[in-house]
Scaffold this motif. Structure first.
Motif, PDB file in Angstrom:
ATOM      1  N   GLU A   1     -44.682  43.421 -12.310  1.00 51.15           N
ATOM      2  CA  GLU A   1     -45.388  44.183 -12.973  1.00 51.15           C
ATOM      3  C   GLU A   1     -45.152  45.660 -12.613  1.00 51.15           C
ATOM      4  O   GLU A   1     -45.236  45.993 -11.453  1.00 51.15           O
ATOM      5  CB  GLU A   1     -46.874  44.069 -13.041  1.00 51.15           C
ATOM      6  CG  GLU A   1     -47.451  44.648 -13.812  1.00 51.15           C
ATOM      7  CD  GLU A   1     -49.277  44.171 -13.947  1.00 51.15           C
ATOM      8  OE1 GLU A   1     -49.915  44.046 -14.756  1.00 51.15           O
ATOM      9  OE2 GLU A   1     -49.568  44.048 -12.543  1.00 51.15           O
TER      10      GLU A   1
ATOM     11  N   VAL B   1     -46.526  49.032 -12.564  1.00 52.11           N
ATOM     12  CA  VAL B   1     -47.834  49.771 -12.302  1.00 52.11           C
ATOM     13  C   VAL B   1     -47.572  51.075 -12.086  1.00 52.11           C
ATOM     14  O   VAL B   1     -47.023  51.613 -11.209  1.00 52.11           O
ATOM     15  CB  VAL B   1     -48.456  49.191 -10.950  1.00 52.11           C
ATOM     16  CG1 VAL B   1     -50.006  49.925 -10.857  1.00 52.11           C
ATOM     17  CG2 VAL B   1     -49.051  47.619 -11.292  1.00 52.11           C
TER      18      VAL B   1
ATOM     19  N   SER C   1     -46.928  46.124 -18.109  1.00 52.37           N
ATOM     20  CA  SER C   1     -47.379  47.167 -17.592  1.00 52.37           C
ATOM     21  C   SER C   1     -48.753  47.430 -17.210  1.00 52.37           C
ATOM     22  O   SER C   1     -49.816  46.807 -18.070  1.00 52.37           O
ATOM     23  CB  SER C   1     -46.611  48.470 -18.316  1.00 52.37           C
ATOM     24  OG  SER C   1     -45.472  48.419 -18.474  1.00 52.37           O
ATOM     25  N   ARG C   2     -49.302  48.399 -16.484  1.00 49.83           N
ATOM     26  CA  ARG C   2     -50.520  48.845 -16.387  1.00 49.83           C
ATOM     27  C   ARG C   2     -50.739  50.260 -15.572  1.00 49.83           C
ATOM     28  O   ARG C   2     -49.832  50.523 -14.841  1.00 49.83           O
ATOM     29  CB  ARG C   2     -51.517  47.841 -15.879  1.00 49.83           C
ATOM     30  CG  ARG C   2     -51.492  47.687 -14.206  1.00 49.83           C
ATOM     31  CD  ARG C   2     -52.447  46.863 -13.544  1.00 49.83           C
ATOM     32  NE  ARG C   2     -52.312  45.340 -13.752  1.00 49.83           N
ATOM     33  CZ  ARG C   2     -53.381  44.533 -13.751  1.00 49.83           C
ATOM     34  NH1 ARG C   2     -54.435  44.922 -13.552  1.00 49.83           N
ATOM     35  NH2 ARG C   2     -52.921  43.067 -13.706  1.00 49.83           N
TER      36      ARG C   2
END
Length: 366
Positions: free
Chosen positions: A189, A191, A209-210
């Motif tokens: 992911e 980040v 995504s974050r």
């Protein structure tokens, strides 16, 4: 003397450059790629951008970086004057060029062996602590620059690092990425650790995504994670303020930060880069069909060294990690070659300054 700099641009950016050239006020984002020592040739260009050119504007500029690119952009955020810029970027080049670790004695066959990941991690972490320790608030309080550090967080079997699970997880990630880049998101992911004063002004919906807020408690950990190449360095686990898990080099998911810049609306993206291509992820390096330009790069300007100029550098190439093996324990020899490439990069700076002095710039298509 041959030209050192090539200027490439997406369609919208190319038209703007033809019509009115390039001014600091045009630039809203500066990306900085992963790629290890290759980024050293951009040092003089970085010094010009952050010490002279960008300060002529009075607007907010977002800096997005992965791996050495994150280190470069965090370095810019330490500065408040032209003298600061020269000092900090000279320090970055020297620290990076002279990096060494607790190397084992040469084996009987005389072949150099790279130190293990734990040894490299200890040395690299200590260097980041030395450079940024106690200065986290300075990084986060620059009046104009907003930092965004890209990392890759492992999921499922890659959620924790392990002797067996990490190779198996990356093998699965590689296979998934070959089928479809979005499928890589099942294993890793994106980040992004972002300046809390301003969110990244573009969407991150192209990949899992974050965003997490940068603060004084996670600046160094996120920088270390962003530089933690799998199998070369250890993963960084459980970064403060972020989801639990193992965090690796931001270049795995975003090798050259091929992001949806076109969606941000007004303004241009200025990209000092070591090559023309903006490759999406580290696992895409061998997938040439993913190296082309896309609509995401419509408003992007790439500043890249000309191949003929690169051929004049030591060993007729950009500095890279293979130089560790080539020079072995001759750290001084490697540093001399890399710093010579840094010095030759002043031609990139001079040619960019000359281009910006013109009322019109003819850029090549990306």
């Amino acid at each position: 003397m041959s030209f050192a700099l090539q200027i490439f641009a997406g369609p919208r950016a190319r038209q703007r450059l033809r019509e009115r050239g390039l001014a600091p006020a045009d630039v809203r984002i500066i990306p900085a790629a992963a790629g290890g020592p290759k980024g050293l040739v951009l040092n003089a260009l970085d010094q010009y951008l952050f010490g002279d050119w960008l300060p002529r504007g009075d607007h907010e500029v977002h800096l997005v970086g992965a791996s050495i690119g994150a280190w470069r952009m965090a370095t810019a955020c330490l500065t408040r004057s032209a003298a600061d810029v020269q000092h900090e970027f000279d320090r970055l080049a020297n620290e990076y060029a002279h990096q060494r670790y607790d190397e084992p004695e040469l084996p009987p066959d005389g072949a150099y062996r790279m130190p293990d990941a734990a040894t490299v991690t200890r040395g690299f972490s200590a260097k980041l602590d030395e450079v940024f320790g106690g200065r986290e608030s300075l990084v986060l309080s620059h009046p104009k620059l907003r930092l965004h550090i890209f990392t890759s967080r492992g999921r499922h079997v890659l959620g924790r690092e392990g002797r067996i699970r990490t190779p198996l997880g990356y093998l699965a990630a590689f296979g998934a990425n070959v089928l479809n880049r979005r499928m890589l998101g099942a294993w890793l992911e994106r980040v992004v650790f972002s300046d809390p004063r301003a969110p990244l002004p573009l969407p991150l919906n192209d990949f899992r995504s974050r965003q997490v807020g940068l603060d004084e408690g996670n600046v160094r950990a996120s920088l270390l994670a962003s530089c933690s190449i799998p199998f070369w360095l250890k993963a960084v686990h459980d970064i403060p303020g972020a989801p639990r898990g193992a965090y690796w080099d931001g270049g795995i998911t975003d090798y050259h930060l091929h992001l949806n810049y076109a969606a941000m609306g007004e303004g241009l993206v200025l990209y000092p880069h070591f090559q023309r291509q903006v490759v999406p992820g580290w696992l895409d390096k061998a997938l040439k069909h993913r190296h082309g330009s896309t609509a995401f790069l419509d408003n992007l300007i790439v500043l890249a060294p000309h191949p003929d100029w690169v051929a004049q550098l030591p060993r007729a190439k950009l500095p890279d990690r293979e130089d560790f093996k080539h020079y072995g324990t001759d750290v001084a020899g490697r540093a001399k070659a890399w710093l010579r490439a840094v010095a030759q990069g002043q031609q990139l700076r001079d040619e960019f300054a000359a281009a910006c002095a013109k009322p019109s710039i003819d850029a090549l298509p990306l």
